[in-house]
Design a protein around this motif. Structure first.
Motif, PDB file in Angstrom:
ATOM      1  N   ARG A  68       0.797  -1.221   0.000  1.00  0.00           N
ATOM      2  CA  ARG A  68       0.000   0.000   0.000  1.00  0.00           C
ATOM      3  C   ARG A  68       0.832   1.275   0.000  1.00  0.00           C
ATOM      4  NH1 ARG A  68      -2.550  -4.177   1.299  1.00  0.00           N
ATOM      5  NH2 ARG A  68      -4.804  -4.365   1.020  1.00  0.00           N
ATOM      6  N   THR A  69       2.063   1.209   0.514  1.00  0.00           N
ATOM      7  CA  THR A  69       2.884   2.417   0.575  1.00  0.00           C
ATOM      8  C   THR A  69       4.024   2.397  -0.427  1.00  0.00           C
ATOM      9  OG1 THR A  69       4.430   1.575   2.249  1.00  0.00           O
ATOM     10  CG2 THR A  69       2.392   2.677   3.043  1.00  0.00           C
ATOM     11  N   GLY A  70       4.485   1.200  -0.791  1.00  0.00           N
ATOM     12  CA  GLY A  70       5.624   1.090  -1.694  1.00  0.00           C
ATOM     13  C   GLY A  70       6.936   1.520  -1.052  1.00  0.00           C
ATOM     14  N   ASN A  71       6.953   1.647   0.269  1.00  0.00           N
ATOM     15  CA  ASN A  71       8.140   2.136   0.962  1.00  0.00           C
ATOM     16  C   ASN A  71       8.440   1.209   2.142  1.00  0.00           C
ATOM     17  OD1 ASN A  71       9.831   3.535   2.824  1.00  0.00           O
ATOM     18  ND2 ASN A  71       9.269   5.476   1.867  1.00  0.00           N
ATOM     19  N   PRO A  72       9.560   0.473   2.086  1.00  0.00           N
ATOM     20  CA  PRO A  72       9.877  -0.478   3.162  1.00  0.00           C
ATOM     21  C   PRO A  72      10.008   0.160   4.539  1.00  0.00           C
ATOM     22  CG  PRO A  72      11.276  -0.864   1.265  1.00  0.00           C
ATOM     23  CD  PRO A  72      10.528   0.406   1.001  1.00  0.00           C
ATOM     24  N   GLU A  73      10.576   1.366   4.613  1.00  0.00           N
ATOM     25  CA  GLU A  73      10.725   2.023   5.912  1.00  0.00           C
ATOM     26  C   GLU A  73       9.369   2.403   6.493  1.00  0.00           C
ATOM     27  OE1 GLU A  73      13.647   5.086   6.160  1.00  0.00           O
ATOM     28  OE2 GLU A  73      15.183   3.829   5.247  1.00  0.00           O
ATOM     29  N   LEU A 123       4.839   1.462  10.140  1.00  0.00           N
ATOM     30  CA  LEU A 123       3.405   1.221  10.328  1.00  0.00           C
ATOM     31  C   LEU A 123       3.153  -0.139  10.978  1.00  0.00           C
ATOM     32  CD1 LEU A 123       1.982   2.752   7.032  1.00  0.00           C
ATOM     33  CD2 LEU A 123       1.788   3.683   9.355  1.00  0.00           C
ATOM     34  N   THR A 124       3.980  -1.120  10.663  1.00  0.00           N
ATOM     35  CA  THR A 124       3.862  -2.425  11.305  1.00  0.00           C
ATOM     36  C   THR A 124       4.146  -2.296  12.800  1.00  0.00           C
ATOM     37  OG1 THR A 124       4.445  -3.607   9.276  1.00  0.00           O
ATOM     38  CG2 THR A 124       4.764  -4.795  11.356  1.00  0.00           C
ATOM     39  N   ALA A 125       5.205  -1.573  13.143  1.00  0.00           N
ATOM     40  CA  ALA A 125       5.530  -1.359  14.557  1.00  0.00           C
ATOM     41  C   ALA A 125       4.412  -0.599  15.257  1.00  0.00           C
ATOM     42  CB  ALA A 125       6.847  -0.595  14.682  1.00  0.00           C
ATOM     43  N   GLU A 126       3.878   0.421  14.604  1.00  0.00           N
ATOM     44  CA  GLU A 126       2.769   1.194  15.173  1.00  0.00           C
ATOM     45  C   GLU A 126       1.542   0.312  15.402  1.00  0.00           C
ATOM     46  OE1 GLU A 126       2.129   4.482  16.147  1.00  0.00           O
ATOM     47  OE2 GLU A 126       4.307   4.526  16.189  1.00  0.00           O
ATOM     48  N   SER A 156      -4.635   4.723   7.258  1.00  0.00           N
ATOM     49  CA  SER A 156      -5.433   5.940   7.027  1.00  0.00           C
ATOM     50  C   SER A 156      -4.783   7.148   7.684  1.00  0.00           C
ATOM     51  CB  SER A 156      -6.854   5.771   7.573  1.00  0.00           C
ATOM     52  OG  SER A 156      -7.528   4.782   6.863  1.00  0.00           O
ATOM     53  N   ASP A 157      -4.319   6.973   8.922  1.00  0.00           N
ATOM     54  CA  ASP A 157      -3.620   8.063   9.611  1.00  0.00           C
ATOM     55  C   ASP A 157      -2.369   8.476   8.841  1.00  0.00           C
ATOM     56  OD1 ASP A 157      -5.510   7.973  11.620  1.00  0.00           O
ATOM     57  OD2 ASP A 157      -4.216   6.930  13.061  1.00  0.00           O
ATOM     58  N   TYR A 158      -1.619   7.502   8.357  1.00  0.00           N
ATOM     59  CA  TYR A 158      -0.409   7.786   7.594  1.00  0.00           C
ATOM     60  C   TYR A 158      -0.754   8.575   6.329  1.00  0.00           C
ATOM     61  CZ  TYR A 158       3.258   7.094   4.178  1.00  0.00           C
ATOM     62  OH  TYR A 158       4.201   7.303   3.200  1.00  0.00           O
ATOM     63  N   ARG A 159      -1.772   8.142   5.615  1.00  0.00           N
ATOM     64  CA  ARG A 159      -2.153   8.839   4.378  1.00  0.00           C
ATOM     65  C   ARG A 159      -2.605  10.266   4.668  1.00  0.00           C
ATOM     66  NH1 ARG A 159      -5.205   3.712   1.580  1.00  0.00           N
ATOM     67  NH2 ARG A 159      -3.338   2.799   0.656  1.00  0.00           N
ATOM     68  N   ARG A 160      -3.272  10.464   5.769  1.00  0.00           N
ATOM     69  CA  ARG A 160      -3.754  11.795   6.140  1.00  0.00           C
ATOM     70  C   ARG A 160      -2.583  12.701   6.554  1.00  0.00           C
ATOM     71  NH1 ARG A 160      -7.689  10.001   8.868  1.00  0.00           N
ATOM     72  NH2 ARG A 160      -6.667   9.910  10.884  1.00  0.00           N
ATOM     73  N   ARG A 161      -1.646  12.166   7.334  1.00  0.00           N
ATOM     74  CA  ARG A 161      -0.537  12.965   7.867  1.00  0.00           C
ATOM     75  C   ARG A 161       0.685  12.979   6.955  1.00  0.00           C
ATOM     76  NH1 ARG A 161      -2.196  10.216  12.517  1.00  0.00           N
ATOM     77  NH2 ARG A 161      -3.048  11.612  14.070  1.00  0.00           N
TER      78      ARG A 161
END
Length: 191
Positions: free
Chosen positions: A49-54, A59-62, A94-99
């Motif tokens: 969904r993000t295309g970014n490993p970091e 997000l996995t840790a969160e 969703s939070d990541y996409r918003r922020r």
């Protein structure tokens, strides 16, 4: 499940090993087992969904930090622990996409430091996002495969899938649920 097919069946151990039991036990080691079962699936979910490993790692840790804090509120039911965890993951996404960034609040609350992602880890996360889910989904019966692919990999809602397939939304939910359960059973609880 961690039940070894060659070993005698121990119903007590089996009950302790369910995702729901692991969450409800309150034991950090049990939560660690739950984490081990789903960390690869969450990394793949976020990578696709993000295309970014970091970002996927953050997000996995969160997600797991939030799940650890919220596990006392987990209510076993028809949706199960997997759906509960992925609901948290959807909220984090969703939070990541918003922020435009991962939020460190839960990690900070638990005293967890962000885990740096080296090149080797980044490549593993990329491969998880590209290969693992697609390969194991191919093993499902056609209706379940298409429903899981649409909902999990393409991030389409149940109502949208139901309209395109011309079936009831409940039918799509059932196909996704059964497909995910079958996948989880096939990979030994690691999905």
């Amino acid at each position: 499940m961690s039940h070894n097919p060659g070993a005698p069946f121990d119903g007590v151990q089996y009950m302790r090993d369910t995702d729901e039991a692991l969450l409800l036990s309150g034991d950090l080691e049990d939560f660690g087992v739950f984490y081990d079962r789903y960390v690869r699936a969450l990394l793949a979910f976020f990578q696709r969904r993000t295309g970014n490993p970091e970002v996927a790692a953050d997000l996995t840790a969160e997600t797991f930090a939030a799940a650890l804090v919220a596990r006392k509120r987990f209510q076993p039911g028809s949706a199960g622990a997997t759906a509960w965890l992925f609901t948290i993951a959807h909220h984090k996404l969703s939070d990541y996409r918003r922020r435009g960034r991962a939020e460190g609040r839960m990690r900070e609350r638990l005293g967890m430091e962000p885990v740096p992602v080296n090149d080797e880890d980044a490549e593993l996360i990329r491969r998880l996002g590209e290969e693992v889910a697609v390969q194991i989904i191919e093993e499902l019966p056609p209706e379940q495969r298409e429903a899981v692919r649409a909902h999990v990999l393409e991030d389409r809602g149940y109502a949208e899938i139901a309209r395109s397939e011309q079936v009831a939304e409940a039918t799509v939910r059932k196909r996704v649920s059964r497909g995910l359960r079958l996948l989880r059973d096939r990979v030994g609880g690691n999905l």
